[in-house]
Motif scaffolding. Structure first.
Motif, PDB file in Angstrom:
ATOM      1  N   VAL A  87      14.965  -7.117 -57.038  1.00  0.00           N
ATOM      2  CA  VAL A  87      16.378  -7.050 -57.416  1.00  0.00           C
ATOM      3  C   VAL A  87      16.782  -5.673 -57.918  1.00  0.00           C
ATOM      4  O   VAL A  87      16.009  -4.984 -58.580  1.00  0.00           O
TER       5      VAL A  87
ATOM      6  N   GLY B 234      13.785 -16.843 -50.799  1.00  0.00           N
ATOM      7  CA  GLY B 234      15.196 -16.524 -50.599  1.00  0.00           C
ATOM      8  C   GLY B 234      15.886 -17.530 -49.716  1.00  0.00           C
ATOM      9  O   GLY B 234      15.223 -18.331 -49.070  1.00  0.00           O
ATOM     10  N   GLY B 235      17.128 -17.539 -49.743  1.00  0.00           N
ATOM     11  CA  GLY B 235      18.066 -16.626 -50.340  1.00  0.00           C
ATOM     12  C   GLY B 235      18.656 -17.101 -51.673  1.00  0.00           C
ATOM     13  O   GLY B 235      18.135 -17.951 -52.379  1.00  0.00           O
ATOM     14  N   SER B 236      19.811 -16.535 -51.914  1.00  0.00           N
ATOM     15  CA  SER B 236      20.489 -16.660 -53.190  1.00  0.00           C
ATOM     16  C   SER B 236      20.743 -18.106 -53.602  1.00  0.00           C
ATOM     17  O   SER B 236      20.487 -18.486 -54.748  1.00  0.00           O
ATOM     18  N   SER B 237      21.237 -18.942 -52.695  1.00  0.00           N
ATOM     19  CA  SER B 237      21.552 -20.327 -53.075  1.00  0.00           C
ATOM     20  C   SER B 237      20.276 -21.103 -53.395  1.00  0.00           C
ATOM     21  O   SER B 237      20.268 -21.948 -54.293  1.00  0.00           O
TER      22      SER B 237
ATOM     23  N   TYR C  61      17.517 -19.783 -54.679  1.00  0.00           N
ATOM     24  CA  TYR C  61      17.101 -19.324 -56.001  1.00  0.00           C
ATOM     25  C   TYR C  61      17.924 -20.021 -57.091  1.00  0.00           C
ATOM     26  O   TYR C  61      17.379 -20.454 -58.105  1.00  0.00           O
ATOM     27  N   SER C  62      19.230 -20.125 -56.881  1.00  0.00           N
ATOM     28  CA  SER C  62      20.093 -20.796 -57.871  1.00  0.00           C
ATOM     29  C   SER C  62      19.664 -22.242 -58.073  1.00  0.00           C
ATOM     30  O   SER C  62      19.607 -22.730 -59.207  1.00  0.00           O
TER      31      SER C  62
ATOM     32  N   THR D  79      24.598  -9.824 -51.861  1.00  0.00           N
ATOM     33  CA  THR D  79      23.888 -11.066 -52.159  1.00  0.00           C
ATOM     34  C   THR D  79      23.130 -10.842 -53.459  1.00  0.00           C
ATOM     35  O   THR D  79      22.530  -9.775 -53.648  1.00  0.00           O
ATOM     36  N   PHE D  80      23.161 -11.857 -54.353  1.00  0.00           N
ATOM     37  CA  PHE D  80      22.662 -11.639 -55.710  1.00  0.00           C
ATOM     38  C   PHE D  80      21.719 -12.740 -56.176  1.00  0.00           C
ATOM     39  O   PHE D  80      21.842 -13.897 -55.774  1.00  0.00           O
ATOM     40  N   PHE D  81      20.794 -12.346 -57.045  1.00  0.00           N
ATOM     41  CA  PHE D  81      19.889 -13.274 -57.716  1.00  0.00           C
ATOM     42  C   PHE D  81      20.604 -13.787 -58.959  1.00  0.00           C
ATOM     43  O   PHE D  81      21.267 -13.014 -59.647  1.00  0.00           O
TER      44      PHE D  81
END
Length: 191
Positions: free
Chosen positions: A11, A120-123, A125-126, A150-152
């Motif tokens: 990140v 990954g990806g972001s969703s 990880y969430s 795209t974010f963590f």
């Protein structure tokens, strides 16, 4: 069986993990960071040499891996997609969502699986950040900002603690191609 879900991610300072379908620092390559990723996601638990680790990823993450590197060798590759009807060429399994992928590991395939790595990806990880089970976050902190789309998710100190050290993970400052970074490992506070 309550498996530890291991997330691995690199990140930027603002939490950026991707840009236009690639890593934010692309085309710069961080070969030692890739070696770190591979070593962690391939290395099995002592005594589990007859098993393989599992990497679970979203469809966009799968597509971001160069075709010549798919599937990720020496790992069971599971791709998540609600759109696809069959696993993409080279993937071992397709699941509609993370719970479905984890159920695969409890079936016949589970007998072959050692560690589970979410890449990954972001969703995804969430979702993992909110899943009540033992979790570890293997985070490479890139110490330079790059454009990202795209974010963590934020790592909540109420849910995770930063470990002072972790076996096989260097705590030293790393540098490649003028980019400095640090490896960190977080452990969930779940009982």
């Amino acid at each position: 069986m309550s498996r530890v879900l291991n997330c691995i991610v690199a990140v930027c300072p603002d939490g950026g993990i991707g840009y236009k379908g690639d890593l934010p620092w692309h085309p710069t390559r961080l070969n030692n960071e890739f070696k770190h990723f591979r070593r962690l996601t391939v290395t099995r638990t002592p005594g589990a040499e007859d098993k393989q680790n599992v990497v679970i990823m979203g469809r966009k993450t799968w597509n971001s891996i160069p075709e010549k590197n798919r599937p990720l060798n020496d790992r069971i590759n599971i791709v998540l997609s609600r759109q696809l009807e069959a696993p993409p060429s080279g993937a071992h399994h397709l699941a509609r969502d993370l719970p479905s992928a984890l159920r695969l590991l409890d079936g016949p395939e589970g007998l072959l699986a050692d560690q589970v790595w979410l890449i990954g990806g972001s969703s995804m990880y969430s979702e993992v950040m909110e899943t009540p089970c033992p979790r570890r976050l293997f985070v490479t902190r890139i110490l330079k900002q790059f454009p990202s789309d795209t974010f963590f998710p934020d790592i909540s100190p109420a849910q995770f603690r930063l470990l002072p050290e972790y076996p096989g993970v260097s705590s030293e400052l790393q540098e490649e191609n003028g980019i400095q970074y640090r490896f960190q490992v977080y452990q969930s506070l779940d009982p």
